[in-house]
Design a protein around this motif. Sequence first.
Motif, short mmCIF file in Angstrom:
data_model
loop_
_atom_site.label_atom_id
_atom_site.label_comp_id
_atom_site.label_asym_id
_atom_site.label_seq_id
_atom_site.Cartn_x
_atom_site.Cartn_y
_atom_site.Cartn_z
N ILE A 97 62.87 37.53 -39.65
CA ILE A 97 62.15 37.23 -38.41
C ILE A 97 61.06 36.21 -38.71
O ILE A 97 60.24 36.41 -39.61
CB ILE A 97 61.53 38.50 -37.81
CG1 ILE A 97 62.58 39.60 -37.63
CG2 ILE A 97 60.85 38.18 -36.48
CD1 ILE A 97 61.99 40.94 -37.22
N TYR A 98 61.06 35.11 -37.95
CA TYR A 98 60.07 34.05 -38.10
C TYR A 98 59.33 33.87 -36.76
O TYR A 98 59.78 33.10 -35.92
CB TYR A 98 60.71 32.72 -38.46
CG TYR A 98 61.52 32.66 -39.72
CD1 TYR A 98 61.03 32.05 -40.87
CD2 TYR A 98 62.83 33.17 -39.77
CE1 TYR A 98 61.78 31.95 -42.03
CE2 TYR A 98 63.59 33.08 -40.92
CZ TYR A 98 63.06 32.47 -42.05
OH TYR A 98 63.82 32.39 -43.19
N PRO A 99 58.22 34.55 -36.52
CA PRO A 99 57.49 34.35 -35.26
C PRO A 99 56.51 33.18 -35.38
O PRO A 99 55.97 32.91 -36.47
CB PRO A 99 56.74 35.67 -35.08
CG PRO A 99 56.51 36.16 -36.48
CD PRO A 99 57.66 35.66 -37.32
N GLY A 100 56.28 32.49 -34.26
CA GLY A 100 55.36 31.38 -34.30
C GLY A 100 55.01 30.88 -32.91
O GLY A 100 55.36 31.50 -31.90
N TYR A 101 54.34 29.72 -32.86
CA TYR A 101 53.92 29.11 -31.60
C TYR A 101 54.11 27.60 -31.67
O TYR A 101 53.97 26.99 -32.73
CB TYR A 101 52.44 29.40 -31.31
CG TYR A 101 52.19 30.84 -30.92
CD1 TYR A 101 52.11 31.21 -29.58
CD2 TYR A 101 52.05 31.83 -31.89
CE1 TYR A 101 51.89 32.53 -29.21
CE2 TYR A 101 51.84 33.15 -31.53
CZ TYR A 101 51.75 33.49 -30.19
OH TYR A 101 51.55 34.81 -29.84
N VAL A 102 54.44 27.02 -30.53
CA VAL A 102 54.40 25.58 -30.32
C VAL A 102 53.15 25.27 -29.51
O VAL A 102 52.86 25.95 -28.52
CB VAL A 102 55.64 25.07 -29.57
CG1 VAL A 102 55.50 23.58 -29.24
CG2 VAL A 102 56.89 25.30 -30.38
N VAL A 103 52.39 24.26 -29.93
CA VAL A 103 51.19 23.83 -29.22
C VAL A 103 51.35 22.35 -28.88
O VAL A 103 51.71 21.55 -29.74
CB VAL A 103 49.92 24.05 -30.07
CG1 VAL A 103 48.67 23.63 -29.28
CG2 VAL A 103 49.81 25.51 -30.50
N GLY A 104 51.09 21.99 -27.63
CA GLY A 104 51.25 20.61 -27.20
C GLY A 104 50.01 20.08 -26.50
O GLY A 104 49.31 20.83 -25.82
N CYS A 105 49.74 18.79 -26.69
CA CYS A 105 48.64 18.10 -26.02
C CYS A 105 49.23 17.11 -25.02
O CYS A 105 49.92 16.16 -25.43
CB CYS A 105 47.76 17.37 -27.03
SG CYS A 105 46.45 16.36 -26.29
N GLN A 106 49.00 17.35 -23.75
CA GLN A 106 49.55 16.52 -22.68
C GLN A 106 51.07 16.38 -22.81
O GLN A 106 51.64 15.31 -22.61
CB GLN A 106 48.87 15.14 -22.66
CG GLN A 106 47.38 15.21 -22.36
CD GLN A 106 46.74 13.84 -22.21
OE1 GLN A 106 47.35 12.93 -21.66
NE2 GLN A 106 45.52 13.70 -22.68
N VAL A 107 51.71 17.47 -23.19
CA VAL A 107 53.16 17.55 -23.30
C VAL A 107 53.62 18.78 -22.54
O VAL A 107 53.06 19.86 -22.70
CB VAL A 107 53.61 17.66 -24.78
CG1 VAL A 107 55.11 17.90 -24.85
CG2 VAL A 107 53.24 16.43 -25.56
N THR A 108 54.62 18.63 -21.69
CA THR A 108 55.17 19.77 -20.98
C THR A 108 56.13 20.50 -21.91
O THR A 108 57.15 19.95 -22.31
CB THR A 108 55.90 19.32 -19.71
OG1 THR A 108 54.96 18.63 -18.87
CG2 THR A 108 56.46 20.51 -18.96
N ILE A 109 55.80 21.73 -22.25
CA ILE A 109 56.62 22.48 -23.20
C ILE A 109 57.42 23.58 -22.52
O ILE A 109 57.91 24.49 -23.17
CB ILE A 109 55.76 23.07 -24.34
CG1 ILE A 109 54.66 23.98 -23.78
CG2 ILE A 109 55.17 21.97 -25.18
CD1 ILE A 109 53.85 24.66 -24.88
#
Length: 226
Positions: A97-109
């Motif tokens: 299991i690899y949990p994580g997050y994507v974080v974007g700046c002025q990007v629609t994710i």
Amino acid sequence: MNIRKTAVRVAGVGAVAAAALGLFSTGAANADTFVPLPGGEITQTLSDGTVVTVKLVGESANISPSMGATPVHRNAWVSASAQVHIDGDTTATGGNIYPGYVVGCQVTIDGGNVSGGATGGASWDSSGNATPTGGVTSGANLTLGPGQAKSFYVLDREMPDDYGREIHKTKNKFNGSDGSVTWSDETIGLNGCGGYAQARAFVNVEVETDNVISWITLWGQPFSIG
């Protein structure tokens, strides 16, 4: 042996849970904003009949004014539990299991067009869906400019290798039919983003049987971090 990679999106992720906000403190300028998030669940049947269910439960974020006290600094603390269950007529004896997050700046994710593209550990398909790549790092002190996105893993497990040297693992390996990872107040620190910023949880699960290796991704709902 066939190798298949499957990414499954949570239905209805376009709406951010703005209506469910609550305030932990009364000071308007310094209030921490608690955001309950819906998590998600998927069930994937592999080609050999193995059934894998992945859940994201108890998900929330606490958005706080940054210690930097400027518009380009953001802080958030995130919590959730990733749970995996393997069923069916299968030879699987566990997984990772690899949990994580994507974080974007002025990007629609949350899908659709991705303004400016994305760099730093997330690949994007023609529909604007992000998939964390092998370059994803651990840790969450991120520096992003407009149109950029980065991914990070929640886990950073320090352990010795076979030769006694220090190594770091971003996964939780489980044996048997059930596994889980729970995290509380994992920090997302974002610097350099002068526009709007979003984050989104993901859970990558790797399952291997005698006949197939499958990589399944469950996405959480995007949420604003200011």
